[in-house]
Motif scaffolding. Sequence first.
Motif, mmCIF file in Angstrom:
data_model
loop_
_atom_site.group_PDB
_atom_site.id
_atom_site.type_symbol
_atom_site.label_atom_id
_atom_site.label_comp_id
_atom_site.label_asym_id
_atom_site.label_seq_id
_atom_site.Cartn_x
_atom_site.Cartn_y
_atom_site.Cartn_z
ATOM 1 N N ARG A 169 1.142 -0.742 -0.184
ATOM 2 C CA ARG A 169 0.306 -0.122 -0.049
ATOM 3 C C ARG A 169 0.856 1.448 0.125
ATOM 4 N NH1 ARG A 169 -1.645 -2.664 4.618
ATOM 5 N NH2 ARG A 169 -1.598 -0.667 5.658
ATOM 6 N N HIS A 170 2.380 1.716 -0.044
ATOM 7 C CA HIS A 170 2.910 2.278 0.292
ATOM 8 C C HIS A 170 2.881 3.229 -0.968
ATOM 9 C CE1 HIS A 170 4.781 3.365 4.346
ATOM 10 N NE2 HIS A 170 3.988 1.716 4.310
ATOM 11 N N VAL A 171 3.583 4.541 -1.508
ATOM 12 C CA VAL A 171 3.529 5.271 -2.936
ATOM 13 C C VAL A 171 5.061 5.000 -3.515
ATOM 14 C CG1 VAL A 171 2.936 7.137 -4.119
ATOM 15 C CG2 VAL A 171 1.329 6.244 -2.073
ATOM 16 N N CYS A 172 5.205 3.610 -4.716
ATOM 17 C CA CYS A 172 6.216 3.960 -4.913
ATOM 18 C C CYS A 172 6.600 5.496 -5.776
ATOM 19 C CB CYS A 172 6.749 3.005 -6.753
ATOM 20 S SG CYS A 172 5.810 1.513 -5.901
ATOM 21 N N GLY A 173 5.882 6.047 -6.371
ATOM 22 C CA GLY A 173 5.246 7.305 -7.447
ATOM 23 C C GLY A 173 4.802 7.782 -7.398
ATOM 24 N N ARG A 174 4.044 9.300 -7.798
ATOM 25 C CA ARG A 174 2.982 9.169 -8.677
ATOM 26 C C ARG A 174 3.742 10.629 -9.711
ATOM 27 N NH1 ARG A 174 1.028 13.960 -4.011
ATOM 28 N NH2 ARG A 174 3.123 14.777 -3.324
ATOM 29 N N TRP A 175 2.211 10.809 -10.398
ATOM 30 C CA TRP A 175 2.586 11.654 -11.605
ATOM 31 C C TRP A 175 1.009 12.517 -11.584
ATOM 32 C CZ3 TRP A 175 3.873 6.933 -10.787
ATOM 33 C CH2 TRP A 175 5.857 6.420 -10.888
ATOM 34 N N GLN A 176 1.668 14.213 -11.808
ATOM 35 C CA GLN A 176 0.614 14.753 -11.511
ATOM 36 C C GLN A 176 -0.132 14.425 -13.362
ATOM 37 O OE1 GLN A 176 -1.876 16.293 -10.907
ATOM 38 N NE2 GLN A 176 -0.646 18.190 -9.247
ATOM 39 N N ASN A 177 1.247 14.406 -14.360
ATOM 40 C CA ASN A 177 0.356 13.875 -15.554
ATOM 41 C C ASN A 177 1.072 12.427 -15.669
ATOM 42 O OD1 ASN A 177 -1.272 15.975 -16.444
ATOM 43 N ND2 ASN A 177 0.163 16.762 -16.168
ATOM 44 N N PHE A 178 0.215 11.051 -15.901
ATOM 45 C CA PHE A 178 0.830 10.666 -16.294
ATOM 46 C C PHE A 178 1.521 10.363 -17.434
ATOM 47 C CE2 PHE A 178 0.666 6.148 -19.279
ATOM 48 C CZ PHE A 178 0.488 5.820 -18.361
ATOM 49 N N ASN A 179 3.777 9.566 -17.060
ATOM 50 C CA ASN A 179 4.063 9.324 -18.031
ATOM 51 C C ASN A 179 4.080 7.825 -17.987
ATOM 52 O OD1 ASN A 179 6.944 9.273 -18.291
ATOM 53 N ND2 ASN A 179 7.321 11.638 -18.646
ATOM 54 N N GLN A 180 4.170 7.501 -18.820
ATOM 55 C CA GLN A 180 4.228 5.842 -19.207
ATOM 56 C C GLN A 180 6.122 5.385 -19.070
ATOM 57 O OE1 GLN A 180 3.004 5.199 -23.087
ATOM 58 N NE2 GLN A 180 3.954 2.789 -22.930
ATOM 59 N N ASN A 181 6.637 6.085 -19.880
ATOM 60 C CA ASN A 181 8.411 6.059 -19.278
ATOM 61 C C ASN A 181 8.308 5.812 -17.208
ATOM 62 O OD1 ASN A 181 8.780 5.708 -21.893
ATOM 63 N ND2 ASN A 181 9.728 7.097 -22.536
ATOM 64 N N GLU A 182 8.099 6.783 -17.212
ATOM 65 C CA GLU A 182 8.113 7.395 -15.783
ATOM 66 C C GLU A 182 8.224 6.188 -15.119
ATOM 67 O OE1 GLU A 182 8.781 10.935 -13.459
ATOM 68 O OE2 GLU A 182 9.799 11.808 -15.863
ATOM 69 N N VAL A 183 6.499 5.741 -15.237
ATOM 70 C CA VAL A 183 5.797 4.674 -14.149
ATOM 71 C C VAL A 183 6.586 3.466 -14.998
ATOM 72 C CG1 VAL A 183 3.418 3.654 -14.371
ATOM 73 C CG2 VAL A 183 3.706 5.981 -14.711
ATOM 74 N N SER A 184 6.757 3.065 -16.143
ATOM 75 C CA SER A 184 7.813 1.874 -16.088
ATOM 76 C C SER A 184 9.052 1.890 -15.591
ATOM 77 C CB SER A 184 7.629 1.545 -17.806
ATOM 78 O OG SER A 184 6.970 1.572 -18.638
ATOM 79 N N GLN A 185 9.667 2.940 -15.451
ATOM 80 C CA GLN A 185 11.036 2.845 -14.067
ATOM 81 C C GLN A 185 10.093 2.962 -13.093
ATOM 82 O OE1 GLN A 185 12.874 6.559 -15.474
ATOM 83 N NE2 GLN A 185 12.881 6.524 -16.844
ATOM 84 N N SER A 186 10.498 3.526 -12.597
ATOM 85 C CA SER A 186 9.330 3.521 -11.017
ATOM 86 C C SER A 186 8.685 1.854 -10.623
ATOM 87 C CB SER A 186 8.506 4.273 -10.770
ATOM 88 O OG SER A 186 7.609 4.288 -9.531
#
Lengths: 62, 563
Positions: B536-553
């Motif tokens: 339940r802990h947040v890995c990362g968050r994006w004000q605007n969904f960013n596919q590359n960064e989400v994959s990296q995270s």
Amino acid sequence: MNVAMKFEDLEKVYDLLAEAIDRVGPDNEAIFLSKVCLVLSHKIGDLDLVEESIKAGEQNIV
Amino acid sequence: MKPSGKSELDSLYFEYPNYPFQTPPEMRGEKRAHPVVIVGAGPVGLVAALELARHDVPVVLLDDKASLNEGSRAICVSRYNYETFQQLGVVSAFEEKGLGWTHGRCYYKEEQIYRLKMPHSNEERFYPMYNIQQQYIEKYLADAALSSPNISIRWQSKVSGIKAQSDGVMLDIETPEGPYQIIADHVLAADGARSVVRKELGLRLKGDSYEGRYLIADIQMQSDFPTERRAFFSCPVLGDSTVLIHKQPDNIWRIDYQVEGNTEDAIKEGNVRSSIAAVLNFIGESAPWELEWWSIYNASTLCLDDYRHGRVTFIGDSAHLVPIFGVRGLNNGIADAVNAAWKLAYVIKGWAHERILESYTPERRGATLDVFKSAGKSTRFMTPPTRGYRLLRDAILSLTPNNSFAQPFADPRQVSPYTYSASPLTYESVDSTEFSGGIVAGAPIVNMKVDKENYLLDYLGLGFSGIYFCDQDSAPDALTKLSSKLAVGSEPFKLLVIAKNEFYQGSLTVIEDATGSIFDAYGAEDGSFYLVRPDRHVCGRWQNFNQNEVSQSFQMALGGIVE
Ligand SMILES: Cc1cc2nc3c(=O)[nH]c(=O)nc-3n(C[C@H](O)[C@H](O)[C@H](O)COP(=O)(O)OP(=O)(O)OC[C@H]3O[C@@H](n4cnc5c(N)ncnc54)[C@H](O)[C@@H]3O)c2cc1C
């Protein structure tokens, strides 16, 4: 003086005073605290504020 | 301790189970390595076993006793851990038994000087805190563990030696039928404050012990007083010492009081009884009462330098001891257990890189050090060590009724979940600074109300999850495409779409947030995205969904690419 002290700083004052009271010992704590109040009053430079603070200190003394 | 004439497991309200010894396969000549062996079936070891089992990893759990731990011990469980219990599938028993609370009262000498209110809103499923005896906590967890096909508990099995090598760990075990050895790929040491595993590995807890000692006692008594934390400073009937009172289920009341002078005298039954009688008289309780249990407690802040030692990981009291005032001992231990267990499960399954385990110490020892920071302060407030500290404490309490600036000193600084900001698994996205409010990376998600009966947590799956915020009438393709790549092994990725206006799109789970309260709690705008770990802990968050960064995270949260 119009800005209240941050809680974190107040916590530091708490420790500083407690440790100073222990250093001066029980026989001298009243005179020590009176001196601190006079120095603070001098620095605040506002008689009304000091009077208010004295009243606050007198409240709930049992 | 128990009243004279009563044995350790005699109780006014709790029936201690008796767990038999069963001959293990190893004693019948079978030899095989177990992926995980947990030492200690206290609350922390049990939670670790249940979390591993949830991710389908078989576990052997060893405990030296034939029953549960004796005495009510840790009685306050935080909202964060009720959410953990929900994920472990055991929360209904806890909800039925536990007494939720939000308020407290603080007294100085004769007078009530402060009313404590913990942050709480009707949008949250659980109360900030619940009171429940540790026996029940252990019982509900043990019942679940005993019925889990992935968990085998070996009672009356005492670990007496350990040989930790780079390719595995061998444990020496003593049983009623003689000794045997067990081999494990990984060991979780949940064997409590006097950990044998810790001692056998030559490791030591380091830190400070404080002067103040508390007597903790339980009585059974009928009273209508609500479930609130009451703190009495300078309690006139006990030589101006500090007294804490908590209500527990089954008409049990916890009375903690500071002990001055000789401990040996203080723990004598007659003295315990007369102190309790004086306190009850002082608070105006006149109903008859019975003494259940008592114990003496002294505050310390001690922990290991590193919570991992090769293939051995320390969780709970074996890794750290903290003062009871912030009710963090058990609460933090449960968080340790979950943290170590899901990561280990992912490594054992081959879903995560072994490096993921390196995040355990910074995350959980970080939480311990955070407790230490406030523990010293609250201990000095509860039990002033010198005349100077005593005068300052009393001055603050005397100012509290008429000066709000003094009130935070009297706050109990209780447990709040720790944010894993400095963790190697936590990702700082480029646009994370654009959030105003919401939940920062590393912090646990907030279990917001979704409709009459459901809350966010009810929708999360076993593995990683994503929460996408949407003010359009469909979610972007990039999102749905990516989410199909974020499944880990047999654990699907759970994508939740929080939409201002409900819509249907394939098999997406779309939750309508007409009032915008979930948007607000997450500081979200159209297109915001949160990536959430299994715990339940947040890995990362994006004000605007960013596919590359989400994959990296996501890769980062798994310890990097698995080669
Ligand atoms: C008397 C007492 C009173 C307490 N009161 C409070 C309180 O008021 N508030 C509070 O917050 N906390 C309190 N605590 C602390 C709280 O109970 C602990 O933080 C909590 O139990 C930690 O859980 P754990 O699973 O890490 O360890 P434990 O609960 O200690 O469990 C360890 C388990 O390991 C088993 N074990 C130990 N050695 C071996 C071995 N060699 N081989 C096999 N098994 C082994 C033990 O039998 C036990 O079941 C109290 C503790 C005690 C002892």
